[in-house]
Scaffold this motif. Sequence first.
Motif, PDB file in Angstrom:
ATOM      1  N   TYR A   1       8.436   4.905   1.163  1.00 42.89           N
ATOM      2  CA  TYR A   1       8.762   3.495   0.890  1.00 42.89           C
ATOM      3  C   TYR A   1       7.979   2.533   1.794  1.00 42.89           C
TER       4      TYR A   1
ATOM      5  N   SER B   1      11.888  -7.647  -4.402  1.00 47.70           N
ATOM      6  CA  SER B   1      11.318  -8.412  -3.281  1.00 47.70           C
ATOM      7  C   SER B   1      12.400  -8.769  -2.255  1.00 47.70           C
TER       8      SER B   1
ATOM      9  N   ARG C   1      12.890  -5.647  -0.229  1.00 48.87           N
ATOM     10  CA  ARG C   1      11.688  -5.433   0.594  1.00 48.87           C
ATOM     11  C   ARG C   1      11.716  -6.349   1.823  1.00 48.87           C
TER      12      ARG C   1
ATOM     13  N   ASP D   1      11.767  -5.160   5.770  1.00 45.94           N
ATOM     14  CA  ASP D   1      10.772  -5.627   6.753  1.00 45.94           C
ATOM     15  C   ASP D   1      11.462  -6.054   8.058  1.00 45.94           C
TER      16      ASP D   1
END
Length: 327
Positions: A272, A301, A304, A308
């Motif tokens: 990933y 998104s 994601r 992060d």
Amino acid sequence: MSEPIRVVVTGAAGQIAYSLLYIIANGEVFGKDQKLVLTLLDIPPMMGVLEGVVMELHDCAFPLLTEVIPTADPAVAFKDVSAAFLVGAMPRREGMERKDLLSANVKIFKVQGEALNNHAKKDVKVLVVGNPANTNALICSHFAPSIPKENFTAMTRLDQNRARAQIAQRLGTDISNVKNLIIWGNHSATQYPDAANGTANGKPVTDLVEASYLQSDFVTTVQKRGAAVIAARKMSSAMSAAKAAADHIRDWWHGTESGRFVSMGVVSDGSYGIPKDIVFSFPVEIKNKQWKIVQGLKLDSFARSKLDITTKELLEEKEEAMAVCNG
Ligand code: NAX
């Protein structure tokens, strides 16, 4: 009845261990036909308290428990162990910065990594509960080079159990009907509890629960559940943490049923797009005592961006921890 295996619990005089030892000794982790020798590690000032725990273990008259060995010596505690519950850690004291806590705990997990390296079985299964759990697991593995790094894991099962409980309560369904919720990342407030692949009674959770809840209150409730328990109980989660630790090792030992995955902090292999060599919580399936990261799940998104944030925190923790080790 098979030969006894040796299992170590560290922080054995503490509050999580008090619940955990009962579950292990009662045969609920390694099986009802697996005899056990328990070694209990704590620090020298806690030996008196630990003696009381030992008395209680004897007084429970557990049929599977053949011996209990309390000690303050890691060499004794880790000798020939097949499984290690690393619960003990320095608690955060008032006025202590996150950095001070990390530094104190990194030193503990360095010593325990070395002791595992020198004394444990090479196929030992290690679960780190003590915080910061992910980075402690990484350090432990770093100082135990003779043991495969796949054998070092960090606990995010409590977060997964909390997530399941939230969804089950919201839908008014039994918790056993709620499956495959995922915790990604660090066991900290940056973790990402993700319901995108979850099911309840066989239907996608995303069809049953509003997206606005799943992307906001659900995430923050799970992230901050530990703090909420402390605010209410004036002590941190213990019973639920012990249950989660038992769930984690039981699934690792006996495997997961087909189609069900669980969350574990494991050394990243780059899946990933997560950087290698940090201990990151992924969904895993387990067979023959080997975990495998579930592949091919979709991350939008929003997900994601959450991954992060938690990745960045873990990279920072790793850098600080390595600086302590090398300093
Ligand atoms: P306690 O303070 O009740 O017990 C910790 C025990 O560890 C104490 O008896 C202490 O003497 C011992 N200890 C300290 N240094 C040691 C060392 N070098 N070797 C062996 N033992 C040592 O804490 P407890 O509530 O049991 O929590 C233990 C750890 O779990 C904490 O670090 C806590 O932050 C962490 N948690 C992690 C969770 C997770 O999901 N990963 C959830 C629950 C919990 O907050």
